[in-house]
Design a protein around this motif. Sequence first.
Motif, PDB file in Angstrom:
ATOM      1  N   UNK A 142       0.825  -1.207   0.000  1.00 10.49           N
ATOM      2  CA  UNK A 142       0.000   0.000   0.000  1.00 10.49           C
ATOM      3  C   UNK A 142       0.860   1.258   0.000  1.00 10.49           C
ATOM      4  N   UNK A 143       1.942   1.247   0.801  1.00  8.43           N
ATOM      5  CA  UNK A 143       2.781   2.439   0.867  1.00  8.43           C
ATOM      6  C   UNK A 143       3.624   2.582  -0.393  1.00  8.43           C
ATOM      7  N   UNK A 144       4.165   1.453  -0.900  1.00  5.92           N
ATOM      8  CA  UNK A 144       5.052   1.533  -2.061  1.00  5.92           C
ATOM      9  C   UNK A 144       4.332   2.042  -3.301  1.00  5.92           C
ATOM     10  N   UNK A 145       3.068   1.604  -3.508  1.00  4.81           N
ATOM     11  CA  UNK A 145       2.399   2.077  -4.721  1.00  4.81           C
ATOM     12  C   UNK A 145       2.100   3.560  -4.654  1.00  4.81           C
ATOM     13  N   UNK A 146       1.884   4.101  -3.442  1.00  5.05           N
ATOM     14  CA  UNK A 146       1.666   5.545  -3.396  1.00  5.05           C
ATOM     15  C   UNK A 146       2.950   6.292  -3.701  1.00  5.05           C
ATOM     16  N   UNK A 147       4.117   5.664  -3.431  1.00 13.11           N
ATOM     17  CA  UNK A 147       5.366   6.332  -3.786  1.00 13.11           C
ATOM     18  C   UNK A 147       5.710   6.154  -5.256  1.00 13.11           C
ATOM     19  N   UNK A 148       5.498   4.922  -5.773  1.00 12.50           N
ATOM     20  CA  UNK A 148       5.896   4.653  -7.159  1.00 12.50           C
ATOM     21  C   UNK A 148       4.989   5.324  -8.176  1.00 12.50           C
ATOM     22  N   UNK A 149       3.685   5.394  -7.852  1.00 16.91           N
ATOM     23  CA  UNK A 149       2.734   5.964  -8.814  1.00 16.91           C
ATOM     24  C   UNK A 149       2.104   7.186  -8.191  1.00 16.91           C
ATOM     25  N   UNK A 150       2.988   8.121  -7.794  1.00 15.63           N
ATOM     26  CA  UNK A 150       2.514   9.256  -7.002  1.00 15.63           C
ATOM     27  C   UNK A 150       1.802  10.263  -7.878  1.00 15.63           C
ATOM     28  N   UNK A 151       1.120  11.197  -7.226  1.00 15.77           N
ATOM     29  CA  UNK A 151       0.293  12.142  -7.975  1.00 15.77           C
ATOM     30  C   UNK A 151       1.129  13.086  -8.811  1.00 15.77           C
ATOM     31  N   UNK A 152       2.455  13.197  -8.476  1.00 14.18           N
ATOM     32  CA  UNK A 152       3.295  14.071  -9.285  1.00 14.18           C
ATOM     33  C   UNK A 152       3.488  13.547 -10.699  1.00 14.18           C
TER      34      UNK A 152
END
Lengths: 275, 204
Positions: B123-133
């Motif tokens: 859950x945490x890694x996907x928010x970093x890898x596919x971040x809103x930026x």
Amino acid sequence: MAKKTISMRRDSHEESAAVIEEAQAVEQTEAEAILSEAQAEPLPAAVKKPSAGSTFAGAMKRGVILENPVLRLVLGTCPTLATTTAASNAIGMGIAATLVLICSNTVISLLRNIIPDKVRIPAYITIIASFVSIVQMLVKAFAPALDESLGIYLPLIVVNCIILGRAEMYASKHAPALSALDGLAMGVGFTTALLCMGTIREVLGAGSLFGAKLPILSGQPILFFSLAPGGFFVFGMLIAAANKLSKKNNLPVRNGCGDCPAAATCSLSGKGGCK
Amino acid sequence: MNMFRMIVTIILAGILTNNYVLSKFLGICPFLGVSKKLDTAMGMSAAVIFVMVLSTAVTYPIQRFVLEALGLEYLQTIVFILIIAALVQLVEIVLKKYIPALHASLGVYLPLITTNCAVLGCAILVTEDYSSGAYGFGEGYVYALSCAFGSGVGFLVAMAIFAGVRKRMESCDIPETLKGLPITLVAASLVAMSFLGFAGVVHM
């Protein structure tokens, strides 16, 4: 003649089915006997005496040697394998986990009479998660290099089995001072084990110690130890060493569910365990 | 790279090069504990895939639309773990009531997965890898779900291989000191070494 052989075959079928059933039943009762034996087995004297646990030295001995969370209880294996590529990361991880352990043990022990039994696991998780967030922010602010190298394993302290396990097993049943002491002892044990592994892996895998290059080893480092397989291997060897030492000193080698801190919440414990 | 190709790449990467168990060291406890028999290993892996995809499906939008919109990223750890715990509890209740057969086979492993590094880690890694930026919400969401699925399948592959290895080890003559967990870890190290061979196969 044919009928006779068929009926004989049927009989032997029934016989063998009965034998199999019997064997399974024996296995079942044997397994249950072993389980109940393991649960009823008295702990070694050094661990059982309450005074040994409540003195500082006794608690530290228990946390670091007798019940080392990594090498004897085999909890918290994920950060052990992942953060020990360098000794400095290992110490950083150990200190962060120790902080969380002490704080969460204290708070949970203070609230132990207030938290209802049904919601205790979510309550523990909330308390632990709050402290992990605090430690995360502290590390990000004061040691950003450590934050970089630990990466995702810093927030993953919240699901570290050691912390939830100690909360369940110890902090919910003892006074705050004792729980804090237990947290400190377990944390120091965790850090020691991590430091052992981190040193071995860094010295052999990168030829340096805490960043300082060593004379001969840094010329020909064995990359295997810095990578994933090396982590498993060194961990296995350390547990083998711990087992050998504990056999020599007649400490019980952990088996079955009676020793697992999660036994109370685990649904497999009634069915013979997850091993 | 069009979306379909990206999805396939992500899934393959999750299985081969970024295997959660053998490269990232997430989910080691069930890996070592439940991999003795193939059927329990498969049951555990199926439960892990299910919980991973479901949790990512819920936590990724919450990260985008609640935490980031309100500037509350520092609450990520607390919010995620509570959502995952509540979600797993809910799934268990629903399964018990409506699909008892599935509950009988998977339900045992669900509490074990709640406090598992793999689910929270994913859950945490996907928010970093596919971040809103870098990605818009729709695109990022699809990639996040395929990453969760691929990692879960990677977990299953690792478990299946390891269950086979452990079964073979049962008939071997092991030195007394290495019996039990040490030899299991050495075996895991060899399996991890074989997966190192996949490095570079999938270009992310």
